[in-house]
Design a protein around this motif. Structure first.
Motif, PDB file in Angstrom:
ATOM      1  N   GLY A 117     -12.411 -21.690  -4.440  1.00 43.42           N
ATOM      2  CA  GLY A 117     -11.652 -21.775  -3.199  1.00 43.42           C
ATOM      3  C   GLY A 117     -11.010 -20.478  -2.769  1.00 43.42           C
ATOM      4  N   THR A 118     -11.114 -19.434  -3.604  1.00 39.85           N
ATOM      5  CA  THR A 118     -10.523 -18.138  -3.257  1.00 39.85           C
ATOM      6  C   THR A 118     -11.139 -17.596  -1.968  1.00 39.85           C
ATOM      7  OG1 THR A 118     -10.007 -17.558  -5.547  1.00 39.85           O
ATOM      8  CG2 THR A 118     -10.267 -15.736  -3.997  1.00 39.85           C
ATOM      9  N   GLN A 119     -10.298 -17.046  -1.106  1.00 36.44           N
ATOM     10  CA  GLN A 119     -10.750 -16.454   0.150  1.00 36.44           C
ATOM     11  C   GLN A 119     -10.742 -14.935   0.029  1.00 36.44           C
ATOM     12  OE1 GLN A 119      -8.212 -17.948   3.274  1.00 36.44           O
ATOM     13  NE2 GLN A 119      -8.881 -20.066   3.002  1.00 36.44           N
ATOM     14  N   LEU A 120     -11.793 -14.299   0.526  1.00 33.97           N
ATOM     15  CA  LEU A 120     -11.884 -12.847   0.508  1.00 33.97           C
ATOM     16  C   LEU A 120     -11.738 -12.308   1.927  1.00 33.97           C
ATOM     17  CD1 LEU A 120     -14.907 -12.183  -1.915  1.00 33.97           C
ATOM     18  CD2 LEU A 120     -12.474 -12.464  -2.465  1.00 33.97           C
ATOM     19  N   LEU A 121     -10.894 -11.295   2.077  1.00 32.42           N
ATOM     20  CA  LEU A 121     -10.736 -10.594   3.352  1.00 32.42           C
ATOM     21  C   LEU A 121     -11.190  -9.150   3.146  1.00 32.42           C
ATOM     22  CD1 LEU A 121      -7.171 -11.865   4.417  1.00 32.42           C
ATOM     23  CD2 LEU A 121      -9.409 -12.894   4.896  1.00 32.42           C
ATOM     24  N   TRP A 122     -12.127  -8.705   3.970  1.00 35.33           N
ATOM     25  CA  TRP A 122     -12.703  -7.363   3.851  1.00 35.33           C
ATOM     26  C   TRP A 122     -11.795  -6.361   4.567  1.00 35.33           C
ATOM     27  CZ3 TRP A 122     -16.171  -5.228   0.872  1.00 35.33           C
ATOM     28  CH2 TRP A 122     -16.792  -4.039   1.240  1.00 35.33           C
ATOM     29  N   ILE A 123     -11.308  -5.359   3.840  1.00 30.46           N
ATOM     30  CA  ILE A 123     -10.435  -4.323   4.403  1.00 30.46           C
ATOM     31  C   ILE A 123     -11.318  -3.141   4.796  1.00 30.46           C
ATOM     32  CG2 ILE A 123      -8.462  -2.825   3.977  1.00 30.46           C
ATOM     33  CD1 ILE A 123      -7.693  -4.782   1.683  1.00 30.46           C
ATOM     34  N   CYS A 124     -11.251  -2.725   6.049  1.00 32.91           N
ATOM     35  CA  CYS A 124     -12.200  -1.720   6.520  1.00 32.91           C
ATOM     36  C   CYS A 124     -11.634  -0.959   7.710  1.00 32.91           C
ATOM     37  CB  CYS A 124     -13.517  -2.385   6.924  1.00 32.91           C
ATOM     38  SG  CYS A 124     -13.300  -3.747   8.092  1.00 32.91           S
ATOM     39  N   GLY A 125     -12.335   0.093   8.105  1.00 35.46           N
ATOM     40  CA  GLY A 125     -12.009   0.824   9.313  1.00 35.46           C
ATOM     41  C   GLY A 125     -12.708   0.199  10.507  1.00 35.46           C
ATOM     42  N   ASP A 126     -12.291   0.582  11.720  1.00 35.66           N
ATOM     43  CA  ASP A 126     -12.885  -0.056  12.895  1.00 35.66           C
ATOM     44  C   ASP A 126     -14.325   0.385  13.152  1.00 35.66           C
ATOM     45  OD1 ASP A 126     -12.364   2.502  13.809  1.00 35.66           O
ATOM     46  OD2 ASP A 126     -10.937   1.889  15.362  1.00 35.66           O
ATOM     47  N   VAL A 155     -17.319 -13.433   3.448  1.00 33.56           N
ATOM     48  CA  VAL A 155     -15.881 -13.220   3.612  1.00 33.56           C
ATOM     49  C   VAL A 155     -15.292 -14.254   4.567  1.00 33.56           C
ATOM     50  CG1 VAL A 155     -16.071 -10.750   3.147  1.00 33.56           C
ATOM     51  CG2 VAL A 155     -16.142 -11.559   5.514  1.00 33.56           C
ATOM     52  N   ASP A 156     -13.986 -14.407   4.474  1.00 33.38           N
ATOM     53  CA  ASP A 156     -13.269 -15.329   5.342  1.00 33.38           C
ATOM     54  C   ASP A 156     -12.557 -14.609   6.481  1.00 33.38           C
ATOM     55  OD1 ASP A 156     -13.363 -18.074   3.764  1.00 33.38           O
ATOM     56  OD2 ASP A 156     -13.026 -16.483   2.304  1.00 33.38           O
ATOM     57  N   GLY A 157     -12.612 -13.278   6.473  1.00 34.64           N
ATOM     58  CA  GLY A 157     -11.969 -12.532   7.536  1.00 34.64           C
ATOM     59  C   GLY A 157     -12.044 -11.042   7.304  1.00 34.64           C
ATOM     60  N   LEU A 158     -11.644 -10.303   8.325  1.00 33.24           N
ATOM     61  CA  LEU A 158     -11.598  -8.838   8.276  1.00 33.24           C
ATOM     62  C   LEU A 158     -10.169  -8.374   8.516  1.00 33.24           C
ATOM     63  CD1 LEU A 158     -14.651  -8.006  10.618  1.00 33.24           C
ATOM     64  CD2 LEU A 158     -14.694  -8.240   8.120  1.00 33.24           C
ATOM     65  N   ARG A 161     -18.125 -16.247  17.063  1.00 28.58           N
ATOM     66  CA  ARG A 161     -19.495 -16.442  16.572  1.00 28.58           C
ATOM     67  C   ARG A 161     -19.542 -16.694  15.073  1.00 28.58           C
ATOM     68  NH1 ARG A 161     -22.949 -12.348  16.677  1.00 28.58           N
ATOM     69  NH2 ARG A 161     -21.506 -10.726  17.370  1.00 28.58           N
ATOM     70  N   HIS A 162     -18.670 -16.031  14.329  1.00 33.95           N
ATOM     71  CA  HIS A 162     -18.739 -16.110  12.865  1.00 33.95           C
ATOM     72  C   HIS A 162     -17.641 -16.979  12.274  1.00 33.95           C
ATOM     73  CE1 HIS A 162     -21.877 -13.064  12.804  1.00 33.95           C
ATOM     74  NE2 HIS A 162     -21.164 -12.354  13.653  1.00 33.95           N
ATOM     75  N   GLY A 163     -16.723 -17.443  13.098  1.00 32.93           N
ATOM     76  CA  GLY A 163     -15.667 -18.306  12.601  1.00 32.93           C
ATOM     77  C   GLY A 163     -14.780 -17.646  11.563  1.00 32.93           C
ATOM     78  N   ILE A 164     -14.486 -16.391  11.753  1.00 31.48           N
ATOM     79  CA  ILE A 164     -13.658 -15.662  10.795  1.00 31.48           C
ATOM     80  C   ILE A 164     -12.420 -15.106  11.491  1.00 31.48           C
ATOM     81  CG2 ILE A 164     -15.639 -14.984   9.375  1.00 31.48           C
ATOM     82  CD1 ILE A 164     -15.383 -12.168  10.624  1.00 31.48           C
ATOM     83  N   LYS A 165     -11.430 -14.773  10.674  1.00 36.42           N
ATOM     84  CA  LYS A 165     -10.231 -14.120  11.178  1.00 36.42           C
ATOM     85  C   LYS A 165     -10.476 -12.625  11.259  1.00 36.42           C
ATOM     86  CE  LYS A 165      -8.322 -16.071   7.664  1.00 36.42           C
ATOM     87  NZ  LYS A 165      -7.416 -16.494   6.583  1.00 36.42           N
ATOM     88  N   VAL A 166     -10.014 -11.994  12.325  1.00 42.57           N
ATOM     89  CA  VAL A 166     -10.065 -10.537  12.450  1.00 42.57           C
ATOM     90  C   VAL A 166      -8.634 -10.067  12.694  1.00 42.57           C
ATOM     91  CG1 VAL A 166     -11.013  -8.546  13.661  1.00 42.57           C
ATOM     92  CG2 VAL A 166     -12.397 -10.629  13.414  1.00 42.57           C
ATOM     93  N   ASP A 167      -8.060  -9.441  11.691  1.00 47.42           N
ATOM     94  CA  ASP A 167      -6.665  -9.004  11.725  1.00 47.42           C
ATOM     95  C   ASP A 167      -6.641  -7.489  11.911  1.00 47.42           C
ATOM     96  OD1 ASP A 167      -3.972  -8.581  11.425  1.00 47.42           O
ATOM     97  OD2 ASP A 167      -3.771  -9.726   9.575  1.00 47.42           O
ATOM     98  N   ILE A 168      -6.125  -7.040  13.024  1.00 44.30           N
ATOM     99  CA  ILE A 168      -6.071  -5.610  13.321  1.00 44.30           C
ATOM    100  C   ILE A 168      -4.741  -5.035  12.826  1.00 44.30           C
ATOM    101  CG2 ILE A 168      -6.196  -3.841  15.106  1.00 44.30           C
ATOM    102  CD1 ILE A 168      -8.777  -5.385  14.818  1.00 44.30           C
TER     103      ILE A 168
END
Length: 287
Positions: free
Chosen positions: A130-139, A157-160, A192-199
């Motif tokens: 059940g662990t969720q992964l959020l990918w940390i990246c540049g724009d 992943v579950d979000g960016l 489209r991907h059903g993910i969170k995008v956190d800026i």
């Protein structure tokens, strides 16, 4: 308060204990998500070498975003860059750079030999179900997120968590600003991907590993202190970094006066490094 201040062994022990406590707290979060899914921020990269910008981004995410843990994952074998420093050195510099911050370092890529989607699957298997992964990246992720590699990564992943990178503003040499954000495209990716995008809003310093490699005279300005000490003891690594940029051989860096007694002639030993600002245990792997 001891009159010796930062030179007192009690003070040094306090700093070391605080650093260990931060890392122990991160390990606790790895095991306990307080009755909800564990959320892990994953920051992959070559880290050739890791610099202050990387550390600031990892710590910013850990302190300001809804994550239980941030893990740095150095690339084992880059699909394009064949001239990276040895994996073991890049891992050790990552560990030194985040020491005491609670940020973790994973060598999962060494085990599986692949990056991105395969790495994320293997990393997720190390955590509770059940662990969720959020990918940390540049724009710049938005430049390749629609290609097959990006699509495969998104499925894992579950979000960016996206840092707005700085770019040179106009024709000036010393002015940097964020490039305009395409809010419509970001929303499209969310839908489209059903993910969170956190800026990440606000500006982090304009730093890059290429700045370190192309600036042999001032490379220290871009690195955490312990990473600089690590390169001090291994001038062949710094020379190799500079040669990647075609700058010619680098001069062996002089060891700073306050770096007395660290990382010299130590193979597999624990050495105490003490100066006016920090006291830690460094494990050196010379060779």
């Amino acid at each position: 308060t001891c009159s010796l201040g930062s030179h007192c062994e009690c003070h040094n022990l306090f700093l070391l204990t605080r650093a260990r406590a931060m890392d122990m707290a991160a390990q606790h979060n790895h095991l306990c998500s307080h009755g909800r899914p564990l959320v892990v921020g994953v920051m992959g990269g070559a880290f050739n070498p890791i610099h202050l910008g990387h550390v600031l981004l990892a710590v910013t995410v850990r302190e300001t975003k809804p994550v239980d843990e941030v893990v740095v994952v150095p690339v084992f074998k880059h699909p394009v860059k064949a001239d990276l420093l040895p994996f073991e050195d890049r891992v050790e510099m990552c560990r030194l750079a985040v020491l005491g911050t609670g940020v973790q370092v994973s060598t999962v890529e060494q085990r599986i030999g692949e990056s991105n989607a395969a790495m994320l699957r293997a990393l997720k298997a190390e955590y509770p179900p059940g662990t969720q992964l959020l990918w940390i990246c540049g724009d710049d992720v938005f430049d390749w997120i629609d290609n097959p590699k990006g699509q495969a990564m998104l499925r894992e992943v579950d979000g960016l968590i996206v840092q707005r990178r700085l770019c040179r503003a106009g024709d000036t040499n010393d002015t940097f600003d964020k490039s305009p954000a395409d809010s419509g495209r970001i929303e499209d990716i969310r839908q489209r991907h059903g993910i969170k995008v956190d800026i990440i809003f606000g500006k982090l310093p304009h730093l890059s590993s290429s700045l370190v490699r192309s600036s042999p005279a001032i490379w220290r300005a871009y690195l955490p202190q312990l990473v600089a000490f690590y390169l001090d003891a291994r001038p062949q690594l710094l020379e190799r970094l500079v040669e990647e940029c075609g700058e010619g051989p680098a001069e062996a860096p002089a060891i700073r006066p306050n770096a007395v007694g660290i990382i010299e002639d130590c193979i597999g030993d624990e050495v105490t490094q003490t100066n006016s600002s920090r006291s830690v245990i460094i494990r050196c792997h010379q060779g």
